[in-house]
Design a protein around this motif. Structure first.
Motif, PDB file in Angstrom:
ATOM      1  N   ALA A 160       7.101   9.556  25.138  1.00 57.08           N
ATOM      2  CA  ALA A 160       6.272   8.517  25.764  1.00 57.08           C
ATOM      3  C   ALA A 160       5.106   8.136  24.854  1.00 57.08           C
ATOM      4  O   ALA A 160       4.761   6.953  24.725  1.00 57.08           O
ATOM      5  N   TYR A 161       4.493   9.121  24.206  1.00 59.30           N
ATOM      6  CA  TYR A 161       3.371   8.857  23.309  1.00 59.30           C
ATOM      7  C   TYR A 161       3.822   8.025  22.110  1.00 59.30           C
ATOM      8  O   TYR A 161       3.191   7.015  21.757  1.00 59.30           O
ATOM      9  N   LEU A 162       4.925   8.454  21.482  1.00 62.05           N
ATOM     10  CA  LEU A 162       5.423   7.720  20.313  1.00 62.05           C
ATOM     11  C   LEU A 162       5.838   6.307  20.698  1.00 62.05           C
ATOM     12  O   LEU A 162       5.611   5.344  19.940  1.00 62.05           O
ATOM     13  N   SER A 163       6.434   6.170  21.878  1.00 62.41           N
ATOM     14  CA  SER A 163       6.861   4.848  22.337  1.00 62.41           C
ATOM     15  C   SER A 163       5.663   3.926  22.567  1.00 62.41           C
ATOM     16  O   SER A 163       5.699   2.737  22.244  1.00 62.41           O
ATOM     17  N   ALA A 164       4.590   4.494  23.139  1.00 67.16           N
ATOM     18  CA  ALA A 164       3.418   3.683  23.450  1.00 67.16           C
ATOM     19  C   ALA A 164       2.695   3.207  22.201  1.00 67.16           C
ATOM     20  O   ALA A 164       2.215   2.069  22.148  1.00 67.16           O
ATOM     21  N   TRP A 165       2.642   4.074  21.185  1.00 67.98           N
ATOM     22  CA  TRP A 165       1.830   3.745  20.002  1.00 67.98           C
ATOM     23  C   TRP A 165       2.641   3.214  18.830  1.00 67.98           C
ATOM     24  O   TRP A 165       2.109   2.469  18.000  1.00 67.98           O
ATOM     25  N   TYR A 166       3.896   3.583  18.724  1.00 69.45           N
ATOM     26  CA  TYR A 166       4.678   3.199  17.544  1.00 69.45           C
ATOM     27  C   TYR A 166       5.980   2.465  17.882  1.00 69.45           C
ATOM     28  O   TYR A 166       6.681   2.026  16.976  1.00 69.45           O
ATOM     29  N   GLY A 167       6.323   2.375  19.171  1.00 69.29           N
ATOM     30  CA  GLY A 167       7.529   1.656  19.553  1.00 69.29           C
ATOM     31  C   GLY A 167       8.722   2.576  19.747  1.00 69.29           C
ATOM     32  O   GLY A 167       8.759   3.718  19.262  1.00 69.29           O
ATOM     33  N   ASP A 168       9.719   2.050  20.434  1.00 71.53           N
ATOM     34  CA  ASP A 168      10.906   2.835  20.764  1.00 71.53           C
ATOM     35  C   ASP A 168      11.761   3.156  19.542  1.00 71.53           C
ATOM     36  O   ASP A 168      12.477   4.164  19.526  1.00 71.53           O
ATOM     37  N   ASN A 169      11.707   2.306  18.508  1.00 76.66           N
ATOM     38  CA  ASN A 169      12.552   2.537  17.336  1.00 76.66           C
ATOM     39  C   ASN A 169      12.238   3.870  16.663  1.00 76.66           C
ATOM     40  O   ASN A 169      13.149   4.584  16.224  1.00 76.66           O
ATOM     41  N   LEU A 170      10.955   4.221  16.597  1.00 73.61           N
ATOM     42  CA  LEU A 170      10.579   5.497  15.988  1.00 73.61           C
ATOM     43  C   LEU A 170      11.072   6.664  16.841  1.00 73.61           C
ATOM     44  O   LEU A 170      11.530   7.688  16.306  1.00 73.61           O
ATOM     45  N   VAL A 171      10.996   6.517  18.156  1.00 67.64           N
ATOM     46  CA  VAL A 171      11.472   7.586  19.046  1.00 67.64           C
ATOM     47  C   VAL A 171      12.965   7.829  18.831  1.00 67.64           C
ATOM     48  O   VAL A 171      13.418   8.977  18.729  1.00 67.64           O
ATOM     49  N   VAL A 172      13.724   6.758  18.741  1.00 70.04           N
ATOM     50  CA  VAL A 172      15.163   6.887  18.519  1.00 70.04           C
ATOM     51  C   VAL A 172      15.440   7.534  17.163  1.00 70.04           C
ATOM     52  O   VAL A 172      16.345   8.381  17.032  1.00 70.04           O
ATOM     53  N   LEU A 173      14.665   7.176  16.150  1.00 72.80           N
ATOM     54  CA  LEU A 173      14.843   7.762  14.819  1.00 72.80           C
ATOM     55  C   LEU A 173      14.565   9.262  14.843  1.00 72.80           C
ATOM     56  O   LEU A 173      15.347  10.062  14.287  1.00 72.80           O
ATOM     57  N   VAL A 174      13.466   9.660  15.470  1.00 72.68           N
ATOM     58  CA  VAL A 174      13.133  11.089  15.549  1.00 72.68           C
ATOM     59  C   VAL A 174      14.207  11.852  16.315  1.00 72.68           C
ATOM     60  O   VAL A 174      14.641  12.945  15.906  1.00 72.68           O
ATOM     61  N   ALA A 175      14.682  11.290  17.430  1.00 74.84           N
ATOM     62  CA  ALA A 175      15.735  11.951  18.210  1.00 74.84           C
ATOM     63  C   ALA A 175      17.011  12.093  17.395  1.00 74.84           C
ATOM     64  O   ALA A 175      17.696  13.131  17.456  1.00 74.84           O
TER      65      ALA A 175
END
Length: 455
Positions: A160-175
């Protein structure tokens, strides 16, 4: 040189242990936990109408495929070893992750199809059974289940933090990177747990259709009344849990008006409480109450939790019910220990595949059932605030739920009724609290408490 490298890859690091299984489970579900917030957004954007219903259908197809494949994968792992099938199940379970932002339609299609291999738990529990004795197996299963909860303690909040500040694309990349790390860990570090002599004695042995057919596995259940009672209990108790897991976060967001960050904090708190329940409390309860009574206690907590979710209309009720839900998490490892004790060492994959198959059937029926009931009662995800910038932790939102119905969550109340039936069925599961004597030499009870060894 290549042969030596291949042999080294085959050997893994150290002796096979529960800790290898724990790392595999943690990384897999940590990766998926990161996607909790982006998943809500993509689901709503892809299916703006009837979101609950479509979510139920997607999870339903995935669960039904798991039901069909679990007995086959379990039987194959008993013949060819656990390690290869850990690799296959983790790879295909995590395969849809990169597609979330590339192509949402392909992402949801892949989630549905990945159900054919999404049976990691059956292989993991068979792995644990290979490296533990019965006396410590229930504690080991509790550790694995607690690891699953631990993977969800921080990952949704981080996502949720990464999504709020950097967008969903970064969250998907980290996952995606974490999923790749899990695959590499299996390739490089996980040793084979099935003893060589078991694999050599059966290598090349054909896998009959009777072993692989999920309906044949269900027919075999009826041949032993005790196993039948256990499987009915698993079905009736996990059906509402599967439906709840597939739709609860959407329910909190739409009906109870939780923010995306509050949902992440909620998951983390319940996860921490679940870890305590599945380690400290589970070990204590198994030693003092025994397997059967521990299962009954867990079912009792589940009834209370679902009823509270069903009638609760205020945020504080969800938090209180979440604490009860953490205590109900002791049911699954306790049931897994019961089932494991009923099988020979070379049949752990089959017996865990049978239970996983039933849970897969629940994963198919539960989400579809919940989605259909939400649809019937006009509980629909028609509006959703944007995720971006929404990072205020508000455990008790000021905005009250949009509608105060007499029963805000009808599916949860129905689920409580099915668990009541599961509790009544579990009452008839026989138990043997007395240690075996010499006169019992030719009789091995199917189910024994954790403090009773096998003959």
């Amino acid at each position: 040189m290549f042969v030596l490298c291949f042999l080294q890859l085959q050997q893994g690091i150290g002796r096979p242990s529960v800790y290898h299984a724990v790392v595999v489970i943690f990384l897999e579900f940590f990766a998926w936990g990161l996607l909790t917030t982006p998943m809500l957004t993509v689901l709503h954007e892809t299916f703006p109408q009837h979101t609950f219903l479509m979510n139920g259908l997607i999870q339903g197809v995935k669960g039904l495929l798991s039901f069909m494949s679990a007995p086959l994968i379990g039987a194959l792992s008993d013949v060819w070893g656990r390690r290869s099938f850990l690799l296959v199940t983790v790879f295909f379970t995590c395969a849809p992750i990169p597609l979330m932002r590339l192509s949402p339609w392909w992402y949801f299609a892949m989630i549905s199809m990945s159900g054919a291999f999404s049976v990691t738990f059956s292989v993991i529990f068979a792995y644990v059974a290979d490296v533990t004795d019965e006396r410590e197996r229930s504690t080991a299963y509790g550790l694995v289940s607690a690891t699953f909860a631990a993977s969800l303690v921080t990952s949704p909040a981080i996502g949720a933090y990464l999504s709020a500040w950097y967008g969903d694309n970064l969250v998907v990349l980290v996952a995606t990177l974490i999923a790749l790390a899990d695959i590499c860990f299996i390739l490089l570090a996980v040793p084979e747990s099935l003893p060589d002599k078991m694999r050599l004695n059966t290598w090349g042995a054909p896998i009959s259709w009777e072993q692989a057919d999920p309906f044949a596995s269900l027919r075999k259940v009826g041949q032993d009344s005790t196993v039948l009672l256990i499987c009915i209990t698993v079905f009736l108790s996990y059906l509402p849990e599967a439906g709840q897991y597939s739709s609860f976060f959407l329910y909190l967001r739409q009906v109870i008006n939780f923010s995306s960050t509050t949902i992440a904090v909620f998951i983390g708190v319940v996860g921490i409480l679940s870890i305590v329940a599945q380690t400290l409390f589970l070990t204590l309860l198994m030693r003092t109450l025994g397997n059967k009574n521990t299962v009954l206690l867990g079912l009792g907590f589940q009834i209370l939790q679902l009823a509270w979710y069903g009638f609760g209309s205020e945020p504080w009720m969800m938090w209180a019910a979440g604490a009860v839900a953490a205590m109900s998490s002791i049911t699954f490892p306790a049931v897994s220990a019961l089932v494991s004790q009923s099988a020979d060492p070379d049949k752990q994959g089959v017996v865990q595949g049978m239970i996983t198959g039933i849970r897969g059937l629940c994963n198919g029926l539960g989400p579809a059932l919940y989605g259909f009931i939400f649809f019937l009662f006009n509980v629909e995800l028609n509006t959703m605030d944007p995720i971006q910038g929404d990072f205020n932790i508000d455990p008790l939102p000021l905005h009250s739920p949009t509608e105060h119905a007499l029963i805000p969550g009808p599916p949860f109340l129905l689920g409580a009724c099915t668990v009541v039936v599961a509790f009544l069925v579990a009452l008839f599961i026989p138990e043997n609290d007395n240690p075996p004597t010499a006169s019992d030499e030719d009789f091995e009870p199917l189910l024994q408490d954790t403090n009773v060894g096998r003959h």
